[in-house]
Design an enzyme around this catalytic site. Structure first.
Site, mmCIF file in Angstrom:
data_model
loop_
_atom_site.group_PDB
_atom_site.id
_atom_site.type_symbol
_atom_site.label_atom_id
_atom_site.label_comp_id
_atom_site.label_asym_id
_atom_site.label_seq_id
_atom_site.Cartn_x
_atom_site.Cartn_y
_atom_site.Cartn_z
ATOM 1 N N HIS A 179 4.667 0.028 0.173
ATOM 2 C CA HIS A 179 5.455 -0.732 1.133
ATOM 3 C C HIS A 179 4.643 -1.862 1.740
ATOM 4 O O HIS A 179 3.407 -1.889 1.655
ATOM 5 C CB HIS A 179 6.036 0.185 2.221
ATOM 6 C CG HIS A 179 5.007 0.964 2.974
ATOM 7 N ND1 HIS A 179 4.376 2.068 2.456
ATOM 8 C CD2 HIS A 179 4.484 0.784 4.218
ATOM 9 C CE1 HIS A 179 3.522 2.548 3.346
ATOM 10 N NE2 HIS A 179 3.559 1.778 4.422
ATOM 11 N N ASP A 216 0.562 5.010 1.859
ATOM 12 C CA ASP A 216 -0.174 5.506 3.025
ATOM 13 C C ASP A 216 -1.276 6.503 2.652
ATOM 14 O O ASP A 216 -1.052 7.413 1.842
ATOM 15 C CB ASP A 216 0.792 6.166 4.019
ATOM 16 C CG ASP A 216 1.720 5.138 4.662
ATOM 17 O OD1 ASP A 216 1.263 3.999 4.893
ATOM 18 O OD2 ASP A 216 2.888 5.479 4.917
ATOM 19 N N ARG A 264 5.466 6.062 13.480
ATOM 20 C CA ARG A 264 5.445 6.672 12.133
ATOM 21 C C ARG A 264 4.818 8.049 12.175
ATOM 22 O O ARG A 264 3.792 8.243 12.829
ATOM 23 C CB ARG A 264 4.637 5.791 11.177
ATOM 24 C CG ARG A 264 4.766 6.236 9.720
ATOM 25 C CD ARG A 264 3.834 5.438 8.812
ATOM 26 N NE ARG A 264 2.555 6.094 8.646
ATOM 27 C CZ ARG A 264 1.458 5.503 8.158
ATOM 28 N NH1 ARG A 264 1.481 4.221 7.805
ATOM 29 N NH2 ARG A 264 0.341 6.183 8.029
ATOM 30 N N HIS A 317 0.827 -1.212 0.000
ATOM 31 C CA HIS A 317 0.000 0.000 0.000
ATOM 32 C C HIS A 317 0.855 1.253 0.000
ATOM 33 O O HIS A 317 2.047 1.227 0.302
ATOM 34 C CB HIS A 317 -0.933 0.032 1.208
ATOM 35 C CG HIS A 317 -0.211 0.098 2.527
ATOM 36 N ND1 HIS A 317 0.444 -0.976 3.083
ATOM 37 C CD2 HIS A 317 -0.036 1.129 3.396
ATOM 38 C CE1 HIS A 317 0.989 -0.624 4.231
ATOM 39 N NE2 HIS A 317 0.726 0.659 4.451
HETATM 40 C C1 SIN Z 1 3.280 1.023 7.711
HETATM 41 O O1 SIN Z 1 2.541 0.389 6.974
HETATM 42 O O2 SIN Z 1 3.417 2.235 7.638
HETATM 43 C C2 SIN Z 1 4.110 0.276 8.739
HETATM 44 C C3 SIN Z 1 5.377 -0.208 8.125
HETATM 45 C C4 SIN Z 1 6.191 -1.031 9.080
HETATM 46 O O3 SIN Z 1 5.783 -1.223 10.226
HETATM 47 O O4 SIN Z 1 7.256 -1.486 8.673
#
Ligand code: SIN
Length: 313
Positions: free
Chosen positions: A289, A141, A304, A139
């Site tokens: 990611h 974000d 994050r 996805h």
């Molecule tokens: C996310 O999807 O932003 C989390 C990524 C992660 O925890 O590596």
């Protein structure tokens, strides 16, 4: 006698990949040009170690808590070229974490993910024996927002020794690798992105309806143009995109399924193994990611912050 070339043997070796004996062998040569362009850049302030030809670089020689303007300008340039940057040994406080991200733009508060106590703009992903990682789907974000994210800055607080890597896929490379016919077909198509696909299940009907008013489904071009690099990017993702406008449901679902698979191509990817106090900065306009959820029942705690972007065009 001269050896037969692949094409003599009926193989088609296109930019998109090698087709031989009914098997498709994946993308091949077209990454080279972009890699050469990216690798021709020189850096004075940063040590740049690429992880893959067109996506991902580890950056050394900087302290994110105390970054001078010259180093920041080079980080901005490397960010646009490599699309995701990784920094190790950066024991940032929350204030330093958010201050670094704010140099790229304003930060958002996420309406559905848990925030760190006292910090509405810091998402805390805390996984352990009771809470398994669910970010293991490709996805970009908050693509369900009218103005989705420019980028995210993720900091590792506690990580397993093995596992818990994050994978990134270069959606610029993915676009470049599409056939010319598909590029032409997609050029004027828009897709709908909708938060309910990923977060709707956790809301009762009343809360869901209220949130839908606040965050109605949005339409974004399937191929967006990066506002800073001018590169074209394949901008649909499996968790937030619901359908393509103007196509029959079955056709839309089949086309989206094949577009989602572009993020799975190893040649477009890099993978980062976290240590404590690592930081990743990624461009949500250009990459997707996937957080590998292979470490349960061990703990993995990440924080994050998400930088607000502009409306995809
Ligand atoms: C996310 O999807 O932003 C989390 C990524 C992660 O925890 O590596």
């Amino acid at each position: 006698m001269k050896a037969q070339s692949l094409s003599d043997r009926g193989a088609v070796d296109s930019a998109r990949g090698l087709q031989a004996g009914g098997i498709h062998f994946g993308p091949r040569r077209f990454l080279r040009e972009d890699e050469e362009r990216i690798r021709s850049r020189s850096y004075r302030e940063l040590e740049v170690r690429p992880l893959a030809p067109t996506v991902g670089a580890e950056i050394g020689g900087v302290d994110l808590a105390d970054l001078d303007e010259a180093s920041f300008r080079e980080i901005q340039r490397a960010f646009l070229d490599y699309k995701v940057l990784f920094f190790r040994n950066q024991p940032l406080t929350t204030a330093e974490h958010t201050a670094f991200a704010r140099r790229f733009g304003d930060l958002e508060e996420h309406p559905f993910l848990p925030a760190k106590d006292g910090h509405g703009d810091v998402i805390r992903f805390a996984k352990d024996e009771e809470t398994v990682g669910v970010e293991n789907n490709w996805h970009s974000d908050v693509s369900w927002r009218e103005r989705p994210s420019l980028g995210s800055v993720l900091r590792s607080v506690e990580v397993p020794e093995v596992g818990g890597d994050t994978l990134f896929a270069d959606m610029t490379a993915a676009y470049d690798g599409l056939s010319d016919e598909l590029k032409t077909f997609l050029a004027d198509k828009v897709a709908v992105h909708d938060f309910t696909q990923a977060f709707g299940w956790q809301l009762d009907p009343e809360a869901r309806a209220a949130r839908q008013k606040e965050f109605p489904p949005v339409e974004h071009p399937i191929v967006r143009t990066h506002p800073e690099t001018g590169r074209k990017i394949l901008y649909v993702n499996v968790i937030f995109t619901s359908h393509i406008v103007g196509l029959p449901a079955e056709e839309s679902a089949a086309l989206l399924a094949s577009l989602y698979r572009e993020a799975h191509v190893p040649e477009y990817q890099c993978r980062f193994h976290w240590e404590k106090d690592s930081v990743a900065l990624w461009d949500n306009r250009a990459v997707q990611h996937y957080a590998a959820s292979d470490y349960w029942p061990k703990a993995r705690v990440m924080e994050r912050v998400t930088i607000i972007g502009d409306r995809p065009a």
